[in-house]
Design a protein around this motif. Structure first.
Motif, PDB file in Angstrom:
ATOM      1  N   UNK A 155      -5.413  -8.474  -9.881  1.00 19.65           N
ATOM      2  CA  UNK A 155      -4.927  -8.853 -10.628  1.00 19.65           C
ATOM      3  C   UNK A 155      -5.317 -10.157 -10.611  1.00 19.65           C
ATOM      4  N   UNK A 156      -4.562 -10.530 -10.085  1.00 22.30           N
ATOM      5  CA  UNK A 156      -3.855 -12.406  -9.800  1.00 22.30           C
ATOM      6  C   UNK A 156      -5.599 -12.715  -9.347  1.00 22.30           C
ATOM      7  N   UNK A 157      -5.871 -14.168 -10.096  1.00 22.98           N
ATOM      8  CA  UNK A 157      -6.891 -14.533  -9.936  1.00 22.98           C
ATOM      9  C   UNK A 157      -6.894 -15.595  -8.097  1.00 22.98           C
ATOM     10  N   UNK A 158      -8.571 -14.762  -7.729  1.00 16.83           N
ATOM     11  CA  UNK A 158      -8.366 -14.820  -6.075  1.00 16.83           C
ATOM     12  C   UNK A 158      -7.494 -14.399  -5.459  1.00 16.83           C
ATOM     13  N   UNK A 159      -5.828 -13.959  -5.551  1.00  9.81           N
ATOM     14  CA  UNK A 159      -5.909 -12.643  -4.900  1.00  9.81           C
ATOM     15  C   UNK A 159      -6.581 -12.069  -3.959  1.00  9.81           C
ATOM     16  N   UNK A 160      -6.633 -12.008  -2.672  1.00  5.48           N
ATOM     17  CA  UNK A 160      -7.376 -11.193  -1.905  1.00  5.48           C
ATOM     18  C   UNK A 160      -6.144  -9.549  -2.279  1.00  5.48           C
ATOM     19  N   UNK A 161      -7.304  -8.620  -1.749  1.00  7.49           N
ATOM     20  CA  UNK A 161      -5.792  -7.970  -1.489  1.00  7.49           C
ATOM     21  C   UNK A 161      -6.204  -6.981  -0.443  1.00  7.49           C
ATOM     22  N   UNK A 162      -4.961  -6.852  -0.307  1.00  3.52           N
ATOM     23  CA  UNK A 162      -5.211  -6.109   1.573  1.00  3.52           C
ATOM     24  C   UNK A 162      -4.275  -5.211   1.468  1.00  3.52           C
ATOM     25  N   UNK A 163      -4.641  -4.010   0.990  1.00  3.82           N
ATOM     26  CA  UNK A 163      -3.527  -3.004   1.148  1.00  3.82           C
ATOM     27  C   UNK A 163      -3.657  -2.039   2.556  1.00  3.82           C
ATOM     28  N   UNK A 164      -2.351  -1.590   3.145  1.00  4.34           N
ATOM     29  CA  UNK A 164      -2.614  -0.853   3.801  1.00  4.34           C
ATOM     30  C   UNK A 164      -2.287   0.709   3.508  1.00  4.34           C
ATOM     31  N   UNK A 216       0.837  -1.278  -0.163  1.00  7.59           N
ATOM     32  CA  UNK A 216       0.215   0.375   0.262  1.00  7.59           C
ATOM     33  C   UNK A 216       0.858   1.113   0.563  1.00  7.59           C
ATOM     34  N   UNK A 217       0.291   1.977  -0.098  1.00 11.57           N
ATOM     35  CA  UNK A 217       1.121   3.977   0.864  1.00 11.57           C
ATOM     36  C   UNK A 217       1.870   4.496   1.358  1.00 11.57           C
TER      37      UNK A 217
END
Ligand SMILES: Nc1ncnc2c1ncn2[C@@H]1O[C@H](COP(=O)(O)OP(=O)(O)OP(=O)(O)O)[C@@H](O)[C@H]1O
Ligand SMILES: [Mg+2]
Lengths: 250, 483
Positions: B215-224, B193-194
């Motif tokens: 983008x990646x299939x099934x990849x949860x996104x957990x930015x911070x 994240x930023x």
């Protein structure tokens, strides 16, 4: 060839017959006035011509410059040069007058194969037209019709007409709600647009307007059809005697 | 603000298909499927993190295990299988970049398809962009210029290495790991994240911006994301997001923390257009985000502006904690929900300091079968004398199968404060549509014009370039909903 040709138009609203076989032919360079009692179908006629949803003809046909309107949507008709000045102009909250007009003008120009106006050119053009109509620039910056006085709304309608340069304009009670000075300004605005190539249909209750916008023909609409047509003198007769005599005679 | 001709063309161009529905062929480096203590360790190890951060993550993971997913929101979706998600994926070509020329060309093409010509943005917009591609940032621009001012703008994973003291001091200080289910999850597994730090007295000379992309299939996104604004500073941060089309639902659970000291102002703007799923509600992103700003300092100000057009489900309440006396919190929101989308969004304004002020302007637009809920809490604590809140919630309905709901919670613990709430619901009337059509606009132009008119108060809060894009998105997302 007529610019606008209405042939035996019949229309129902909610199962009620409103237009009952109305015919009218308008040629280039002409001004027609339509008068008639409240509820006789004048606004209905204008909506039908403009292609409002729910105002489709049951039978009969309408032609604009020889082209049938039956398969044309409201926006196509508008772009083709049919303009309606509304009896009750509609408020568009948050929609700036300038931007609204610009989109309208550019859709019309696109249809005509003319180059679209960029922001600057448009601002120049609209200022020019607005000053002729004594419409303040400030009004163009406000949201369309929101908080406009009755008279301002009508002026704004005619301003739009001037910007769009339509072939056929239908003005539905554009004079109602105007003070004496505004009536003159609006009429001048309309007259300035009269030329040999277009036509104007004014719907009105008052002969007074026709002193300013002098019609070639006057039609009396009663109960969904035109019961009498004549010259400007017909309007004077209505002014003097009302509709009753005319309706009874028909 | 009205739709430009460009908007209309765009609407036509995308017709009924989601424009960004493509998959970039980049080989990913993934963690094994599922979530466990080992996965948390794997992520931390991959990122060569200090021990304190690993421990913090593990604590969050344990906390998360003891928590239940919230069910109070007005959204309805099948239970998420957290063991069926990849918690770490990075493009394999992980470059050390000095310039954009070194960026993977495949990646650049992806951005081009998204309509974000990086170079153009660099030159024209003067925006320093920190792209987050899946989980790892790959291109950072304008950093030198910012560095001259002493501003730090980098991926948070990098900040962990270069400014561990700052990260350790502030991470979790606004949103503690135990705050809520998704925040706890994020704390355990966040990948990147930023990070923004504005030193005392500095007004950030440009808009800082990040484009997120799933983008990646099934990849949860957990930015911070963590933004710290010291005394007497100003920063405006833009977040934009798009995701390619997918059949499975993808979870997105970001955490954004803002800290504003004395007289600091943070403006945080989001335009979110993640894949909303198809007409029947298949696929689409689940967007469960926790965003909160702490106005710690006196006269500090945090303002959230969001335009939410995407995601199948949105669960999002950017909030302000107004601790400093005379601090100001603002929330300007447009949430569009079409077809089967569900949006439950709003804000919390917690007034703690004296004479604190908050303004909430929420515009919800519902079309199709969509449900759009505004949920807002205004809390005036005992010592917040002289505080004021003004809330205005407007809903616009397009069609008669959609719904709009307004759920305000007001807790006022002092009589010496004023809270005002106004709400309206309206429809695009046939009269309005016909009026526009009669002037030659087509149905889409007309709708876009009327809707943008409805959102005007919020749109004008967005930076100019962003506002134009947001208008286009609103046009695109409502495409086909009228006529
Ligand atoms: N949706 C509708 N369903 C049924 N009747 C309708 C509907 N809309 C209009 N009418 C009726 O159609 C008739 C014609 O109405 P219209 O508005 O065309 O009259 P008008 O001649 O323009 O009157 P005015 O001079 O008062 O403006 C009226 O009797 C009106 O009540
Ligand atoms: Mg009428």
């Amino acid at each position: 060839m007529s610019l606008l040709e209405i042939k035996n138009a019949k229309l129902k609203l909610d199962d009620k017959d409103i237009l009952k076989g109305l015919s009218l032919s308008v040629s280039k360079g002409e001004v027609h006035a339509i008068m008639g009692p409240n509820g006789s179908g004048k606004s209905t006629l204008s909506y039908m011509l403009a292609g409002r949803e729910g105002y489709e003809l049951e039978s009969g046909e309408v032609f604009l410059e020889g082209q049938s309107l039956s398969n044309m949507e409201a926006d196509e008709r508008a772009r083709s040069g049919l303009f309606l000045a509304f009896q009750y102009p509609v408020e568009l909250p948050g929609v700036g007058g300038m931007s609204f007009l610009r989109e309208a003008v550019n859709s019309r120009r696109k249809f005509l194969g003319e180059e679209e106006l960029d922001h600057l050119a448009f601002v120049k053009e609209s200022r020019k037209v607005a000053s002729k109509m004594f419409v303040k620039d400030e009004m163009l910056k406000r949201a369309v019709n929101v908080g406009f006085s009755g008279g301002e709304k009508k002026r704004f309608e005619i301003l739009q007409m001037a910007m769009l340069k339509p072939k056929v304009s239908i003005l539905d009670e554009t004079d109602s709600g105007l003070d004496v000075d505004a009536l003159k300004i609006v009429s001048d605005g309309v007259n300035a647009q009269r030329n040999d190539d277009n036509a104007i249909v004014v719907i009105t209750h008052y002969q007074r307007l026709l002193d300013y916008i002098v019609p070639d023909f006057v039609h009396i609409l009663s109960d969904g059809s035109i019961i009498k047509s004549g010259g400007p003198e017909l309007a004077l007769e209505v002014e003097k005697n009302g509709y009753a005599g005319l309706i009874n005679a028909a | 603000m009205v739709a430009t001709q460009e908007t209309i063309d765009k609407v036509k161009e995308v017709s009924s298909t989601y424009k960004y529905g493509f998959v970039t062929d980049l080989e990913a480096e993934k963690a094994p499927l599922g979530l466990s203590e080992d996965i948390v360790k794997f992520i931390s190890h991959k990122k060569k993190e200090p021990k304190w951060l690993l421990e913090w993550r593990l604590k969050a993971y344990k906390k998360w295990l003891s928590m239940e997913a919230p069910n109070w929101a007005m959204v309805d979706f099948p239970k998420i299988n957290f063991q069926d998600i990849y918690y770490y994926s990075a493009p394999k070509t992980k470059p050390k970049l000095n310039s954009l020329d070194e960026v993977d060309p495949e990646l650049l093409r992806t951005y081009e398809k998204l309509g974000i010509p990086i170079k153009e943005q660099e030159v024209l917009a003067g925006v320093a962009v920190d792209y987050v591609f899946d989980s790892v940032s790959v291109a950072t621009t304008f950093r030198e210029k910012l560095a001259k001012e002493g501003i730090i703008f980098c991926p948070i994973s990098e900040a962990v290495q270069t400014h561990p003291d700052l990260v350790q001091k502030y991470i979790g200080s606004v949103i503690p790991i135990s705050d809520n289910y998704y925040a706890a999850l994020n704390s355990a597994v966040f990948t990147d994240g930023s990070f923004v730090y504005i030193p005392k007295g500095v007004k950030c000379p440009m808009e800082l911006s990040t484009y997120f992309r799933i983008n990646e299939q099934n990849s949860g996104q957990f930015e911070r994301t963590l933004i710290i604004a010291e005394d007497d500073t100003y920063v405006s941060y833009l977040e934009g997001c798009t995701a390619p089309q997918r059949d499975e639902n993808q979870l997105h659970a970001a955490v954004v923390e803002l800290v504003a000291m004395n007289n600091a102002e943070i403006k945080y703007s989001t335009v979110q257009n993640w894949y909303p799923g198809d007409k029947d509600g298949n696929g689409g992103i689940y967007n469960f985000v926790t965003k909160r700003g702490n106005c710690i300092g006196k006269k500090s100000k945090i303002s959230w502006t969001q335009v939410e057009t995407g995601s199948a489900i949105t669960w999002k309440y950017p909030s302000c904690v107004l601790k400093g006396d005379d601090s100001v919190g603002e929330f300007y929101s447009v949430a569009v929900a079409n077809n089967a989308q569900q949006a439950d969004t709003g804000t919390k304004m917690i007034h703690i300091g004296k004479n604190t002020k908050s303004t909430i302007i929420s515009k919800g637009i519902s079309a199709g079968k969509a449900q759009n809920t505004y949920r807002g809490q205004v809390q005036i604590q005992k010592n917040a004398k002289g505080s004021r809140n003004f809330t205005q919630c407007d809903s616009l309905l397009i069609g008669d199968k959609c719904g709009a709901h307004t759920v305000p919670y007001i807790n006022q613990f002092t009589p010496h404060a004023r809270v005002e709430h106004e709400a309206t619901t309206s429809k695009i009337s046939e009269d309005q549509l016909f009026y526009c059509l009669q002037r030659g606009l087509d149905t889409e132009q007309a709708t876009s014009l009327i809707v943008n008119g409805f959102c005007k108060e919020v749109m004008k809060e967005l930076p100019m370039e962003f506002a134009v894009e947001a208008q286009k998105l609103i046009g695109i997302s409502l495409e086909g909903s009228v006529g």
